[in-house]
Design an enzyme around this catalytic site. Structure first.
Site, short mmCIF file in Angstrom:
data_model
loop_
_atom_site.label_atom_id
_atom_site.label_comp_id
_atom_site.label_asym_id
_atom_site.label_seq_id
_atom_site.Cartn_x
_atom_site.Cartn_y
_atom_site.Cartn_z
N GLY A 1 69.08 47.46 63.54
CA GLY A 1 69.24 48.10 64.84
C GLY A 1 68.23 49.21 65.10
O GLY A 1 68.55 50.22 65.73
N CYS B 1 62.56 42.60 68.87
CA CYS B 1 63.66 42.91 67.96
C CYS B 1 64.93 42.26 68.50
O CYS B 1 65.35 42.54 69.62
CB CYS B 1 63.88 44.41 67.81
SG CYS B 1 65.31 44.75 66.76
N LYS C 1 53.90 41.99 69.18
CA LYS C 1 54.69 41.19 68.23
C LYS C 1 55.60 40.24 68.99
O LYS C 1 56.48 40.66 69.73
CB LYS C 1 55.50 42.09 67.30
CG LYS C 1 56.20 41.30 66.19
CD LYS C 1 56.68 42.22 65.07
CE LYS C 1 57.19 41.41 63.89
NZ LYS C 1 57.56 42.28 62.76
N ILE D 1 55.50 35.82 63.29
CA ILE D 1 56.60 35.89 64.22
C ILE D 1 57.62 36.95 63.78
O ILE D 1 57.68 37.29 62.60
CB ILE D 1 57.34 34.53 64.34
CG1 ILE D 1 57.84 34.06 62.99
CG2 ILE D 1 56.45 33.50 64.98
CD1 ILE D 1 58.68 32.77 63.00
N GLY E 1 62.45 35.41 55.77
CA GLY E 1 62.32 34.82 54.45
C GLY E 1 61.70 33.43 54.52
O GLY E 1 61.37 32.91 55.60
N GLY F 1 58.08 34.75 56.10
CA GLY F 1 58.42 34.04 54.86
C GLY F 1 57.33 33.94 53.83
O GLY F 1 57.42 33.13 52.91
N GLY G 1 57.05 40.46 54.70
CA GLY G 1 58.28 41.08 55.16
C GLY G 1 59.33 41.19 54.08
O GLY G 1 59.19 41.95 53.12
#
Lengths: 243, 306
Positions: free
Chosen positions: B67, B123, B158, B184, B210, B237, B258
């Site tokens: 968040g 987001c 993004k 992404i 992932g 990922g 990430g």
């Protein structure tokens, strides 16, 4: 680290001893290790340290899902990918002769064992209140008896008092330490109001090193939060807001 | 290699939200070894974020709904940027907001202190703003245009994968003045606990990241590369040096790592160290040669972009 012992000690509760460098780096009771179960499980599992000896740590974990179920299949001699020791544990500045109350709920009991041993070594009197779902899930009751008074509570009354740990907290204590589900921690801290205390919290974690902000708890200051994995898992009871 | 605003020692950087502001990873390796660092999102004011539980495991990945928890743009400029500036590494600030005005305010302030912006219009875990700007080409172009206007540094947008046609979004933000794309973000998902009969994540919905999302990222980068002229920072990922090669072949000029940082805090350094061997394994002599290599372009200009 290498597994040197691994056994089921109570219903769905396993004891695993790991040997390796990390054991020598443990600073205080209440720290944890972050275990990668296998490549199949994307997130590591945080497990608190129940006991430290020279180059081993003893971990107790409960089977909660697929990850911990897979952990039970590991054998003595297997290597485990471990990060740690992580987090800040219980403060040990308790004066000799003081009376400390230790309250553990279920799989929150293990880190209190190393704490009890160290407090006893410092000449602190220890009373342990241990809560379990039932007698079949209980563990460490005998070990704690060797360190001080023990009161046991179970939800179904199959061992000790039938009810909650908060039913059996009576007494005069100089300080308290608690580890268990958040609801129990809140109830204990309310009941022990006025007594300096420390709470060890658990939460689903991402990174375990403070970067991802998955395991946060609201705090009573401007910052507004604490990270359980690295600011905790042990907090002064006044520091955090338990929902 | 050079990308707008960024002078990269190597094409590998940690992705926003998976690296905090770098402090937690500094004990593991020298942050100067990174290609760049993308900071955790900044909003106008301090944000606490969502309730816990905030993460859940998934097959080959994880869901998160943090968040956009962050101390606010002013505190980030004061307390976090100076820490990263001690290292010899380009810094991108991830800019988020609930309104166009907030995006503009944050971008205006923080762009004076970093090398590039990553405009976070994707987001999935906040009620207002975020992904709503990233799923409507007109809104995306609007916020991009206004942010580019005030920013002192190049703006990478993004993109969200939670759209029917990502090429349309990519073209819209390129036309609005974006210097690059970053893609992404996470795919929205949910898990439910059979014991409680409730979603595991407090926010109910979370973003899937992932290895599970890597083929989606590769496909989207491949499609977008053919439709735009601006460079792409690829993510989604990545866990191995082979994954890096795959992203570059699809059309990424650099990559971000990430959630793999959570499994292995040393992952970025290990990928940097292993990249040369991977290039050699597949017969490449340089990173530039790999970029867009899956497209069989006939002119060197396309391959060497930028």
């Amino acid at each position: 680290m290498t597994i040197t012992e691994h056994e089921e000690i109570a219903r769905a509760t396993f004891r695993m001893v790991l040997k390796g460098q990390i054991a020598t780096e443990v600073r205080e009771p209440g720290q944890f290790v972050h275990i990668q179960v296998s490549e199949k499980f994307y997130l590591r599992r945080p497990v608190s340290i129940a006991e430290v000896k020279e180059d081993t740590v003893t971990l107790l974990y409960k089977v909660m899902g697929d990850g911990t179920e897979a952990l039970t299949k590991k054998h003595v001699g297997d290597q485990v990918d471990v990060l740690g020791p992580a987090g800040n544990g219980f403060p040990l500045d308790v004066r000799e002769g003081a009376h400390a109350l230790l309250v553990g709920g279920g799989i929150g009991v293990p880190p209190l064992y190393q704490l009890a041993k160290q407090l006893r070594r410092q000449g602190v009197r220890v009373t342990a209140v241990l809560g379990f779902q039932s007698g079949a899930e209980a563990f460490f009751t005998k070990e704690f008896t060797e360190l001080g008074d023990v009161r046991v509570a179970t939800n179904d009354g199959t061992l000790g008092h039938q009810g909650l740990v908060t039913d059996v907290l009576d007494g005069e204590f100089d300080t308290y330490f608690a580890c268990g589900p958040t609801g129990m921690l809140r109830a204990v801290s309310e009941k022990m109001e006025g007594v300096p205390g420390y709470l060890s919290m658990e939460e689903r974690m991402g990174c375990g090193i403070g970067a991802c902000l998955a395991c946060v708890v609201p705090s009573n200051d401007e910052k507004g939060y604490r990270r359980i994995c690295c600011d905790g898992p042990v907090f002064n009871a006044k520091e955090v807001v338990l929902s | 290699m050079r990308l707008p605003g960024l002078d990269l020692k190597n094409p590998i950087m940690p992705a926003s939200g998976c690296f905090g502001f770098g402090r937690e990873f500094a004990p593991f390796y020298d942050l100067s070894e990174l290609g760049a660092v993308i900071m955790k999102a900044a909003t106008g004011e301090q944000r606490y974020g969502n309730g816990t539980t905030r993460v859940a495991e998934a097959a080959s990945g994880m869901l998160n709904a943090i968040g956009l928890q962050n101390p606010g743009v002013d505190a980030i400029i004061e307390n976090e940027v100076p820490f990263l500036r001690k290292y010899d590494v380009p810094v991108l600030a991830n800019v988020a907001g609930s309104t166009v005005e907030e995006y503009v305010e944050v971008a205006d302030k923080i762009s004076r202190h970093v090398d590039a912006l990553e405009l976070n219009i994707s987001c999935p875990n906040v009620k207002e703003g975020g992904v709503q700007f990233g799923t409507d080409p007109e809104l995306a172009a609007h916020v991009t245009r206004d942010v580019v206007r005030v920013s002192a540094v190049p703006v990478y947008v993004k993109l969200s994968p939670n759209v029917t046609d990502i090429v349309e979004l990519a073209k819209a933000v390129e036309a609005a003045g974006a210097s690059g794309l970053s893609m992404i973000n996470t795919l929205t998902g949910m898990r439910i606990d059979p014991k409680t009969r409730r979603p595991i994540i407090a926010n109910k919905v979370g973003g899937l990241s992932g290895a599970a999302i890597k083929p989606v990222a590769i496909r989207m980068i491949y499609q977008v590369y053919e439709a735009v002229e601006i460079p792409i920072i690829g993510m989604g990922g990545i866990e191995t040096a082979d994954d890096v090669i795959e992203f570059l072949l699809a059309g990424a000029s650099a990559v971000a790592i990430g959630s793999a940082n959570f499994k292995n805090p040393l992952i970025c350094k290990e990928l940097i160290d292993g990249l040369d061997a991977a290039l050699e394994r597949y017969g490449f002599e340089s990173i530039e040669e790999v970029i867009g290599g899956a497209h069989h372009e006939k002119t060197a200009a396309g391959v060497l972009r930028p």
